[in-house]
Design a protein around this motif. Sequence first.
Motif, PDB file in Angstrom:
ATOM      1  N   MET A  68       0.789  -1.202  -0.117  1.00  0.00           N
ATOM      2  CA  MET A  68      -0.188  -0.052  -0.096  1.00  0.00           C
ATOM      3  C   MET A  68       0.834   1.177  -0.001  1.00  0.00           C
ATOM      4  SD  MET A  68      -2.614   1.261   2.771  1.00  0.00           S
ATOM      5  CE  MET A  68      -3.367  -0.358   2.824  1.00  0.00           C
ATOM      6  N   SER A  69       0.416   2.215  -0.669  1.00  0.00           N
ATOM      7  CA  SER A  69       1.367   3.355  -0.770  1.00  0.00           C
ATOM      8  C   SER A  69       0.983   4.286   0.209  1.00  0.00           C
ATOM      9  CB  SER A  69       1.179   4.015  -2.232  1.00  0.00           C
ATOM     10  OG  SER A  69       1.637   5.467  -2.402  1.00  0.00           O
ATOM     11  N   ASP A  70       2.024   5.178   0.659  1.00  0.00           N
ATOM     12  CA  ASP A  70       1.982   6.001   1.788  1.00  0.00           C
ATOM     13  C   ASP A  70       1.468   7.131   1.309  1.00  0.00           C
ATOM     14  OD1 ASP A  70       3.189   4.030   3.440  1.00  0.00           O
ATOM     15  OD2 ASP A  70       5.162   4.814   3.168  1.00  0.00           O
ATOM     16  N   LEU A  71       1.419   7.336   0.145  1.00  0.00           N
ATOM     17  CA  LEU A  71       0.818   8.744  -0.411  1.00  0.00           C
ATOM     18  C   LEU A  71      -0.606   8.794  -0.441  1.00  0.00           C
ATOM     19  CD1 LEU A  71       3.151   9.265  -3.596  1.00  0.00           C
ATOM     20  CD2 LEU A  71       3.329  10.524  -1.234  1.00  0.00           C
ATOM     21  N   PRO A  72      -1.276   9.797   0.193  1.00  0.00           N
ATOM     22  CA  PRO A  72      -2.785   9.647   0.230  1.00  0.00           C
ATOM     23  C   PRO A  72      -3.595   9.771  -1.372  1.00  0.00           C
ATOM     24  CG  PRO A  72      -1.801  11.912   0.599  1.00  0.00           C
ATOM     25  CD  PRO A  72      -0.843  10.947   0.454  1.00  0.00           C
ATOM     26  N   TYR A  73      -4.637   9.100  -1.385  1.00  0.00           N
ATOM     27  CA  TYR A  73      -5.225   9.235  -2.615  1.00  0.00           C
ATOM     28  C   TYR A  73      -5.995  10.615  -2.969  1.00  0.00           C
ATOM     29  CZ  TYR A  73      -8.694   8.121  -6.102  1.00  0.00           C
ATOM     30  OH  TYR A  73      -9.511   8.061  -7.323  1.00  0.00           O
ATOM     31  N   LEU A  74      -5.509  11.313  -4.026  1.00  0.00           N
ATOM     32  CA  LEU A  74      -6.394  12.593  -4.355  1.00  0.00           C
ATOM     33  C   LEU A  74      -7.194  12.207  -5.527  1.00  0.00           C
ATOM     34  CD1 LEU A  74      -5.566  15.441  -3.830  1.00  0.00           C
ATOM     35  CD2 LEU A  74      -4.177  15.566  -5.790  1.00  0.00           C
ATOM     36  N   ALA A  75      -8.422  12.759  -5.140  1.00  0.00           N
ATOM     37  CA  ALA A  75      -9.482  13.030  -6.184  1.00  0.00           C
ATOM     38  C   ALA A  75      -9.309  13.807  -7.112  1.00  0.00           C
ATOM     39  CB  ALA A  75     -10.796  13.084  -5.413  1.00  0.00           C
ATOM     40  N   ALA A  76     -10.045  13.646  -8.252  1.00  0.00           N
ATOM     41  CA  ALA A  76      -9.862  14.790  -9.490  1.00  0.00           C
ATOM     42  C   ALA A  76     -10.230  16.113  -9.155  1.00  0.00           C
ATOM     43  CB  ALA A  76     -10.702  14.161 -10.589  1.00  0.00           C
ATOM     44  N   THR A  93      -6.839   4.608  -0.228  1.00  0.00           N
ATOM     45  CA  THR A  93      -6.583   4.152  -1.277  1.00  0.00           C
ATOM     46  C   THR A  93      -7.640   2.999  -1.659  1.00  0.00           C
ATOM     47  OG1 THR A  93      -5.016   2.547  -0.258  1.00  0.00           O
ATOM     48  CG2 THR A  93      -4.066   4.635  -0.614  1.00  0.00           C
ATOM     49  N   PRO A  94      -7.470   2.675  -3.045  1.00  0.00           N
ATOM     50  CA  PRO A  94      -8.283   1.442  -3.233  1.00  0.00           C
ATOM     51  C   PRO A  94      -8.018   0.061  -2.376  1.00  0.00           C
ATOM     52  CG  PRO A  94      -7.436   2.266  -5.220  1.00  0.00           C
ATOM     53  CD  PRO A  94      -7.064   3.027  -4.306  1.00  0.00           C
ATOM     54  N   THR A  95      -6.862  -0.156  -2.101  1.00  0.00           N
ATOM     55  CA  THR A  95      -6.538  -1.362  -1.190  1.00  0.00           C
ATOM     56  C   THR A  95      -7.100  -1.130  -0.005  1.00  0.00           C
ATOM     57  OG1 THR A  95      -4.415  -1.663  -2.364  1.00  0.00           O
ATOM     58  CG2 THR A  95      -4.709  -2.748  -0.248  1.00  0.00           C
ATOM     59  N   LEU A  96      -6.860  -0.040   0.562  1.00  0.00           N
ATOM     60  CA  LEU A  96      -7.529   0.244   2.054  1.00  0.00           C
ATOM     61  C   LEU A  96      -9.212   0.235   2.148  1.00  0.00           C
ATOM     62  CD1 LEU A  96      -6.993   1.077   5.010  1.00  0.00           C
ATOM     63  CD2 LEU A  96      -6.994   3.515   4.418  1.00  0.00           C
ATOM     64  N   TRP A  97      -9.549   0.689   1.189  1.00  0.00           N
ATOM     65  CA  TRP A  97     -11.115   0.644   0.852  1.00  0.00           C
ATOM     66  C   TRP A  97     -11.489  -0.808   0.772  1.00  0.00           C
ATOM     67  CZ3 TRP A  97     -15.292   3.592   1.466  1.00  0.00           C
ATOM     68  CH2 TRP A  97     -15.213   4.979   1.414  1.00  0.00           C
ATOM     69  N   GLY A  98     -10.897  -1.766  -0.119  1.00  0.00           N
ATOM     70  CA  GLY A  98     -10.883  -2.941  -0.085  1.00  0.00           C
ATOM     71  C   GLY A  98     -10.941  -3.830   1.455  1.00  0.00           C
ATOM     72  N   VAL A  99      -9.977  -3.662   1.859  1.00  0.00           N
ATOM     73  CA  VAL A  99      -9.518  -4.280   3.317  1.00  0.00           C
ATOM     74  C   VAL A  99     -10.649  -3.883   4.302  1.00  0.00           C
ATOM     75  CG1 VAL A  99      -7.914  -4.441   5.038  1.00  0.00           C
ATOM     76  CG2 VAL A  99      -7.168  -4.508   2.747  1.00  0.00           C
TER      77      VAL A  99
END
Length: 339
Positions: free
Chosen positions: A1-9, A17-23
């Motif tokens: 999992m990337s340490d960088l936050p997910y940035l919406a458009a 992140t997609p991984t964190l959402w899935g977990v």
Amino acid sequence: MSDLPYLAATEIQSVGTPTLWGVTIAAVLALLVLDFLVTRRPHEVSMREALGWSVFYIALPLAFGGWVWSRYGSQQGVEYLTGYLVEKSLSVDNLFVFMLLLAAFAVPAVLAQRVLLYGIVGALVLRAVFIALGAAALQTLDFAFLLFAIILVLTAVKLLRDALSGHEQEVDINKMRSVKLLRRFMPVTDDYHGTRMTVRIAGRRTLTPFALVVVALLATDIVFAVDSVPAVYGITEDPYLVFATNAFALLGLRALYFVLHAALSRLVHLSYGLAIILAFIGVKLGLHWAHGIWSGVPEIPTLASLGVIIGVLLVVTLTSLRATRGSRSGEKEVVVERG
């Protein structure tokens, strides 16, 4: 999992992140499955069992908050903990409505936990929908924060007006629109048949009271979602943290219901406290919207919001306990006919 936050458009930042959402979604589903396994054999819930599950469902979100804090920093940590506290306090008021509904439908004690579980699952689905709609509104509408602020202030005014009316309302299930709609299409039996929602009588499929109470809970969940989702968006703009706070607050409701069942009627000033909290968050959202237009408008820090919310909850709890001291129960008005 990337340490960088997910940035919406549209510049809405999220740690999700997609991984964190899935977990997270997988963990929520696993906990719901666990709850269904626990309630597969209907039984009366002992205080020891309820306390054990309540401790688990309080320790789990707090531990998750510690992880968020250590992984993403103090700002996200404080936002998560503040949002969780807001959702938990609102959920206690929800429990009072649930208590009235279960009493109005004369739900047997052995079936209460399964009824509540269905209500919680429905609430989770509705919150997810409203969270997605809220995120879309923030991405596309310049005045979304102002709209949320107006919703919260109006809700606060209604709560205050209901609390000041000074009389307790009864739950009349025969007047609930959701119940009347079901009865229009299908007959309803007089007796419960365990956790079955329908039974076949004289060759005709018939609803049971269990189905009616579940639908009534889902109907009230819709209004609760309208109130609570804007409230937590007033604490954090991160859709992932909004979802996490809602999910953790709701997952522990079933056990918390049995722990607080006897004490709920003593929280006679809770509506006043919730009205103050919702109005405060509404003002916070309004200032945030105005700050985006006029930079000179001040904003309320999340840490200050946390202090205000804790202070209000402590005050109304203490005053409620003092007001009902020496009496076995207090009086609290709840308007159940919302669905």
